[in-house]
Design an enzyme around this catalytic site. Sequence first.
Site: not given
Length: 303
Positions: A180-181, A188, A197, A223
Amino acid sequence: MDPKNSANVGDRINETWMNAPERPVSLSSRNACLVHIYPTGPSMGTRYTIGDAPLILGRATDCDIRINDHSVSRSHARIQPGADGFYAVDLQSTNGTYVNDIPASMYKLKDGDYLRVGNCIYRFLMGGNVEAEYHEEIYRLTIIDGLTEIHNKRYLMEFLDRELARSSRYDRPLSLLICDIDRFKSINDRFGHLGGDFVLRELANRIKGNIRKEELFARYGGEEFAVVLPETKQDGALILAERLCKVINQTPFVFENETFEVTISGGLATTQGKANITPMELIRRSDEKLYQAKEEGRNRVCI
């Protein structure tokens, strides 16, 4: 639509069209179209036929392809018939027009090109087999994530189910990494969804080069990403997982001339194939370890 309504592209582009040779009687015979591939939702897979007249993409209600997205300008881009094919022309949009992720003020489209308008992505198809290509593209959309061009959750679950059955039948190891980021919401918030994106695509590109053909790299959702590692014990899976963390973290990301670091956290689960286990159970185990990695400070893998 009257081409005069979308003519403010700059003197250089206008001069190009004025000096272009007279175009053929009918370009529509070339069977060109755009296919909406991202974002997912009701519009995914929609086909827009391109004929002899320019096609305007934008947020305004009178656009030929209306895109109700704040990242898209009112008149964003034009698909322009030319003597030798079709061109994507940016209409001085706020966020730019891209073909295959390259900024394009004016670009001759080739069969299979990806056209990005704001947050939306289209596939350009052209040629004698466009109908077959369209149906092939629709199939691709059922197994490939339109943004990152890696496999999607549906294909992941099918692949994991098959490999777990094989692992159990032949008593072979299998590992699953879910990553996971870290702090993706802040990315964002800082750069908007276009920046988010970009990070998802760039991260996918970096990881792809480290995945072998017998393994699977897929977007699990949002993500989150998953890597399925058949014939891989825990130690080997951990080596790969830690290498992926370095691949993401060792080189800064650059978006709109701003440089920033991205890190990922991962959870690793392994089965030795001695007992039946469902895909959801293995995913649950990976998720638990991912949560532990987040709790312990992120930018790490837990097993």
